[in-house]
Design an enzyme around this catalytic site. Structure first.
Site, short mmCIF file in Angstrom:
data_model
loop_
_atom_site.label_atom_id
_atom_site.label_comp_id
_atom_site.label_asym_id
_atom_site.label_seq_id
_atom_site.Cartn_x
_atom_site.Cartn_y
_atom_site.Cartn_z
CG PHE A 26 -1.88 1.08 1.35
CD1 PHE A 26 -3.02 1.08 0.59
CD2 PHE A 26 -1.68 2.12 2.25
CE1 PHE A 26 -3.96 2.10 0.70
CE2 PHE A 26 -2.60 3.15 2.36
CZ PHE A 26 -3.74 3.13 1.58
CB SER A 94 2.68 -4.67 3.21
OG SER A 94 1.95 -3.87 4.11
CG MET A 95 -2.83 -3.91 0.02
SD MET A 95 -3.24 -2.38 -0.82
CE MET A 95 -2.11 -2.42 -2.22
CG ASP A 195 5.99 -4.70 10.41
OD1 ASP A 195 5.78 -3.49 10.23
OD2 ASP A 195 5.65 -5.57 9.58
CG HIS A 225 6.17 -3.05 6.84
ND1 HIS A 225 5.33 -4.10 7.16
CD2 HIS A 225 5.65 -2.49 5.70
CE1 HIS A 225 4.35 -4.17 6.28
NE2 HIS A 225 4.53 -3.22 5.39
#
Length: 256
Positions: A26, A94-95, A195, A225
């Site tokens: 994202f 992630s996303m 993270d 992250h």
């Protein structure tokens, strides 16, 4: 809208045996996945890493998109690879991990396996429940980019978080969480011990919710992250190649 230099999509025509679709995060771009993509290409795999709509330009553009637009783009990339490769894997950051899970839910065994890096399917951040209302009056908040431990490493991502897009991300999370029991493919999940963007609860939800019998979690001790650009990136790259080859060989053996 011109694409930022470095945010361009990545494609490589390699073997017809193994294909890998990479899904970025994202507000990010393929830049965060490019070293991984290049490693996979060097191993002979066919690779796609599309630029998701609204990303890689200006954060204002992202507020004009919704999760269905992002999903449609990865769906297209997956179709390109699955049309030519015997085994097509989906890797996500992630996303991008949520999008990868959605592809697995929709396509079943056509998705050979998943490698997820700090996947996001929820948040425990204060005020998240108010986001749908807040996004109607506030266009953006400070960004979440560059959570990287490695000195000098930088992520090409927005410095603002577009709130209408973030509210749509929450919708994607709900859809993905509701169908986690449909994910039965082999899964390799990398999670950073520290993270600052995605809380550990996301990984727990994924691992508790999927129903495959080949599921592995690896904790990354030296990355934040954006681990694909961080100190543990070589571990991710090598492990994903080993995973894809092992799963592909098993699939080919079963077919024979």
């Amino acid at each position: 809208m011109p694409v930022l230099t470095g945010a361009e999509p990545f494609a490589h025509e390699g073997s017809d045996e193994i294909g890998v679709l990479l899904c970025h995060g994202f507000t990010g771009s393929p830049q965060s996945m490019r070293p991984w993509a290049e490693h996979l290409a060097a191993e002979g795999f066919s690779v796609r890493c599309p630029l998701l709509p609204g990303h890689g330009t200006r954060w204002q553009e992202m507020n004009r998109t919704r999760w269905q637009h992002w999903y449609d783009r990865v769906e297209t990339g997956f179709g390109q690879l699955s049309a030519r490769c015997r085994s097509t894997f989906v890797f996500g950051l992630s996303m991008g991990g949520a999008l990868a899970l959605r592809l697995a839910q929709r396509h079943g065994p056509e998705v050979a396996g998943l490698v997820l890096v700090n996947p996001s399917v929820t948040t425990e951040k204060r005020g998240a429940a108010l986001l749908p209302l807040l996004s109607r009056v506030v266009p953006s908040l400070p960004g979440i980019a560059n959570d990287i431990a490695k000195p000098g490493a930088r992520e090409l991502a927005y410095d603002r978080t577009p709130l209408r897009a973030a509210a749509s991300l929450q919708e994607l999370w709900r859809v993905v969480r509701a169908d986690l029991d449909k994910v039965r493919q082999p899964l390799l999940l990398y999670r950073s011990a520290v993270d600052h963007v995605v809380e550990p609860v996301s990984a727990r939800i994924v691992l508790d919710g999927v129903r495959g019998d080949d599921t592995t979690e690896v904790v990354l001790a030296d990355s934040f992250h954006v681990a694909t650009l961080d100190n543990d990136a070589p571990t991710i790259f090598a492990g994903s190649v080993e995973f894809a080859r092992r799963v592909h060989e098993a699939r080919v053996g079963e077919a024979a």
